[in-house]
Design a protein around this motif. Sequence first.
Motif, PDB file in Angstrom:
ATOM      1  N   GLU A   1       0.830  -1.200   0.000  1.00 61.97           N
ATOM      2  CA  GLU A   1       0.000   0.000   0.000  1.00 61.97           C
ATOM      3  C   GLU A   1       0.866   1.253   0.000  1.00 61.97           C
ATOM      4  O   GLU A   1       2.052   1.213   0.330  1.00 61.97           O
ATOM      5  CB  GLU A   1      -0.929  -0.005   1.223  1.00 61.97           C
ATOM      6  N   LEU A   2       0.251   2.369  -0.379  1.00 65.24           N
ATOM      7  CA  LEU A   2       0.969   3.633  -0.422  1.00 65.24           C
ATOM      8  C   LEU A   2       1.293   4.082   1.001  1.00 65.24           C
ATOM      9  O   LEU A   2       0.412   4.238   1.834  1.00 65.24           O
ATOM     10  CB  LEU A   2       0.126   4.695  -1.118  1.00 65.24           C
ATOM     11  N   PHE A   3       2.575   4.286   1.284  1.00 68.77           N
ATOM     12  CA  PHE A   3       3.009   4.775   2.596  1.00 68.77           C
ATOM     13  C   PHE A   3       2.995   6.293   2.641  1.00 68.77           C
ATOM     14  O   PHE A   3       2.508   6.905   3.583  1.00 68.77           O
ATOM     15  CB  PHE A   3       4.410   4.244   2.898  1.00 68.77           C
TER      16      PHE A   3
ATOM     17  N   SER B   1       6.668   4.116  14.571  1.00 65.58           N
ATOM     18  CA  SER B   1       5.501   3.232  14.571  1.00 65.58           C
ATOM     19  C   SER B   1       5.205   2.693  13.173  1.00 65.58           C
ATOM     20  O   SER B   1       4.082   2.326  12.878  1.00 65.58           O
ATOM     21  CB  SER B   1       4.273   3.968  15.119  1.00 65.58           C
ATOM     22  N   TYR B   2       6.217   2.639  12.339  1.00 63.37           N
ATOM     23  CA  TYR B   2       6.048   2.144  10.969  1.00 63.37           C
ATOM     24  C   TYR B   2       6.081   0.610  10.955  1.00 63.37           C
ATOM     25  O   TYR B   2       6.493  -0.044  11.928  1.00 63.37           O
ATOM     26  CB  TYR B   2       7.161   2.700  10.076  1.00 63.37           C
TER      27      TYR B   2
ATOM     28  N   ASP C   1      13.633   2.845  16.124  1.00 60.54           N
ATOM     29  CA  ASP C   1      12.693   2.190  17.032  1.00 60.54           C
ATOM     30  C   ASP C   1      12.549   3.077  18.254  1.00 60.54           C
ATOM     31  O   ASP C   1      13.216   4.116  18.376  1.00 60.54           O
ATOM     32  CB  ASP C   1      13.212   0.797  17.409  1.00 60.54           C
ATOM     33  N   ALA C   2      11.683   2.672  19.188  1.00 61.16           N
ATOM     34  CA  ALA C   2      11.495   3.406  20.435  1.00 61.16           C
ATOM     35  C   ALA C   2      11.388   2.416  21.584  1.00 61.16           C
ATOM     36  O   ALA C   2      10.542   1.521  21.562  1.00 61.16           O
ATOM     37  CB  ALA C   2      10.251   4.285  20.373  1.00 61.16           C
ATOM     38  N   ILE C   3      12.257   2.547  22.566  1.00 64.05           N
ATOM     39  CA  ILE C   3      12.252   1.682  23.747  1.00 64.05           C
ATOM     40  C   ILE C   3      11.147   2.150  24.689  1.00 64.05           C
ATOM     41  O   ILE C   3      11.073   3.331  25.044  1.00 64.05           O
ATOM     42  CB  ILE C   3      13.612   1.732  24.455  1.00 64.05           C
ATOM     43  N   THR C   4      10.286   1.243  25.093  1.00 63.91           N
ATOM     44  CA  THR C   4       9.109   1.612  25.874  1.00 63.91           C
ATOM     45  C   THR C   4       9.038   0.980  27.269  1.00 63.91           C
ATOM     46  O   THR C   4       8.198   1.369  28.063  1.00 63.91           O
ATOM     47  CB  THR C   4       7.831   1.217  25.119  1.00 63.91           C
ATOM     48  N   ARG C   5       9.921   0.006  27.556  1.00 67.92           N
ATOM     49  CA  ARG C   5       9.846  -0.644  28.873  1.00 67.92           C
ATOM     50  C   ARG C   5      11.188  -1.283  29.220  1.00 67.92           C
ATOM     51  O   ARG C   5      11.887  -1.798  28.349  1.00 67.92           O
ATOM     52  CB  ARG C   5       8.740  -1.696  28.889  1.00 67.92           C
TER      53      ARG C   5
ATOM     54  N   VAL D   1      14.130  -5.531  27.505  1.00 65.94           N
ATOM     55  CA  VAL D   1      13.842  -4.239  26.883  1.00 65.94           C
ATOM     56  C   VAL D   1      12.738  -4.452  25.867  1.00 65.94           C
ATOM     57  O   VAL D   1      12.857  -5.299  24.978  1.00 65.94           O
ATOM     58  CB  VAL D   1      15.094  -3.664  26.196  1.00 65.94           C
ATOM     59  N   GLN D   2      11.658  -3.701  26.007  1.00 70.67           N
ATOM     60  CA  GLN D   2      10.568  -3.776  25.042  1.00 70.67           C
ATOM     61  C   GLN D   2      10.569  -2.514  24.182  1.00 70.67           C
ATOM     62  O   GLN D   2      10.869  -1.421  24.665  1.00 70.67           O
ATOM     63  CB  GLN D   2       9.224  -3.939  25.752  1.00 70.67           C
ATOM     64  N   SER D   3      10.237  -2.687  22.902  1.00 75.03           N
ATOM     65  CA  SER D   3      10.219  -1.556  21.981  1.00 75.03           C
ATOM     66  C   SER D   3       9.001  -1.641  21.072  1.00 75.03           C
ATOM     67  O   SER D   3       8.379  -2.685  20.939  1.00 75.03           O
ATOM     68  CB  SER D   3      11.498  -1.514  21.139  1.00 75.03           C
ATOM     69  N   GLN D   4       8.694  -0.526  20.445  1.00 73.52           N
ATOM     70  CA  GLN D   4       7.479  -0.434  19.639  1.00 73.52           C
ATOM     71  C   GLN D   4       7.518  -1.324  18.408  1.00 73.52           C
ATOM     72  O   GLN D   4       6.495  -1.880  18.013  1.00 73.52           O
ATOM     73  CB  GLN D   4       7.240   1.022  19.220  1.00 73.52           C
ATOM     74  N   ILE D   5       8.676  -1.480  17.796  1.00 74.18           N
ATOM     75  CA  ILE D   5       8.746  -2.191  16.518  1.00 74.18           C
ATOM     76  C   ILE D   5       9.439  -3.541  16.660  1.00 74.18           C
ATOM     77  O   ILE D   5       8.922  -4.565  16.216  1.00 74.18           O
ATOM     78  CB  ILE D   5       9.468  -1.333  15.464  1.00 74.18           C
TER      79      ILE D   5
END
Length: 281
Positions: free
Chosen positions: A83-85, A104-105, A170-174, A250-254
């Motif tokens: 799909e178109l990004f 969040s991609y 990425d983003a580290i969340t926990r 370590v948890q991350s969004q992606i």
Amino acid sequence: MTQSDFTIDRRTVLSSITGATLVGLAGCTSSRDDSTGSNGTASDGTGDSGPLKQVSVEGLQLVVELTADAEVEHLNVISPNGELFDSQELSQGVSRAAFELGTSYTPGEYRVLALRGEDEIGSSVLAIEPDLQIVEVGIGANHLERFPEELTFKDQQALVTVENRGTGPDAITRLLFKGDVPGPTTDYETGDVSGIWGPDANNQRGVDAVAITADSEETIFSISLPFSFAADNGIDCKSTPQSGSFRVVVQSQIDGKTTASRRIEYSESDRYDGCDTTISD
């Protein structure tokens, strides 16, 4: 942020100081360029790249640079699901375009299409995906000089260095500590508590997220006190030496969940909180 609001007693667990139309898709079956970009590093695109000089990831953006003589009117970025990004119209003479990736991609292969009118005149494929690895775990008592001044209980907190060996941000969340530590952070596994310190963070929940770009590393500091013997759900010092193991999560969004195991040793002590603690790989 300060931690002066907290006190420690023997049996109090301090768990925290804690759609769009796809123009030009007819060319999507053209041969792919298997080159891979990274944070600020150009992909060495060849093949059918045409006017696309280089395609790379810089920070939180996908960056496309065009050749000097390019006559590109439109750029389409196609996501891994086809799909178109995103899409941009280019004015004459423009040689660079940036598309926001954020943290969040969807990871995978992205195809960039260069269009003149409705004709595809070039394309390039770039794999964008983070790969987080825990490369260092430290006890605050052994690294006091590396901790922010705002942290009051540095000796009982932890630092964790995370390296992104992938090609996307990425983003580290926990941040969690499990196993044979004095203060396991099992209470942090759900909810909105990250367990990660930040200068503007809530002193109970921590920061929302810590961004980590491709080909870079970030050292994060715990708000929880995994090495505090004041907790009543972990290890106490004893009159004989002890050893065990623990896991850092370590948890991350992606990238999801990244773990690392470490050995931990406690010297003998007549006091429940008097032993020396060392960790090793």
